[in-house]
Design an enzyme around this catalytic site. Sequence first.
Site, PDB file in Angstrom:
ATOM      1  N   ARG A   1      -0.353   4.397  -0.527  1.00 43.97           N
ATOM      2  CA  ARG A   1      -1.176   5.599  -0.390  1.00 43.97           C
ATOM      3  C   ARG A   1      -0.647   6.529   0.695  1.00 43.97           C
ATOM      4  NH1 ARG A   1      -6.927   2.902   0.222  1.00 43.97           N
ATOM      5  NH2 ARG A   1      -5.640   1.522   1.481  1.00 43.97           N
TER       6      ARG A   1
ATOM      7  N   ASP B   1       0.849  -1.188   0.000  1.00 42.29           N
ATOM      8  CA  ASP B   1       0.000   0.000   0.000  1.00 42.29           C
ATOM      9  C   ASP B   1       0.889   1.244   0.000  1.00 42.29           C
ATOM     10  OD1 ASP B   1      -1.904   2.004   0.426  1.00 42.29           O
ATOM     11  OD2 ASP B   1      -2.994   0.851   1.938  1.00 42.29           O
TER      12      ASP B   1
END
Length: 185
Positions: free
Chosen positions: A121, A119
């Site tokens: 983000r 991830d």
Amino acid sequence: MEKSKIANLPTKFGNFKIQSFKENDKEHLVIFTENLPEIPIVRIHSECLTGDALGSLKCDCGEQLQKAMEIINENGGMIIYLRQEGRGIGLFNKVNAYALQDKGFDTVEANHQLGFEADLRDFSIVEEILKEFNIKKIKLLTNNPKKEFSLKNIEVVKRIPIKPTPNPYNEKYLKTKKEKLGHKL
């Protein structure tokens, strides 16, 4: 950070306001109810073209966005729609990850096969956006603890889960989100 004017956004879920926030080369959206409560319900939603716009059954993103719009329309609040497709790897790489998932890799393994973290983000813009609305406390609509922990200067008074609907195409995906990414499903 630049911000656009505020415009009306009538939807099938209700009438909202919309504003765009520009962060370098990314343009994020905030969709909100006209009368924000003192402690609004907030959904931090990362862009998912395949789920949000195309109705993909491989994930639960579109379903979460729709449920969030319904809940926020009824209770007041906002959706902060972040332009970070595919957990931050972009649309091109997301499609390549999908191809790897078709061969049996889970979503995390597929990202690793492509040379990415699980991830990528970044939620730091969220606090800046909330400050623009003078919001210091929220009820966070999420299953992802990473979103809650990313908020250092905003008090999360309550985490509201969004229960996903498993189907034959997303069962492995949901299991991976729970077991490898710590989502509270």
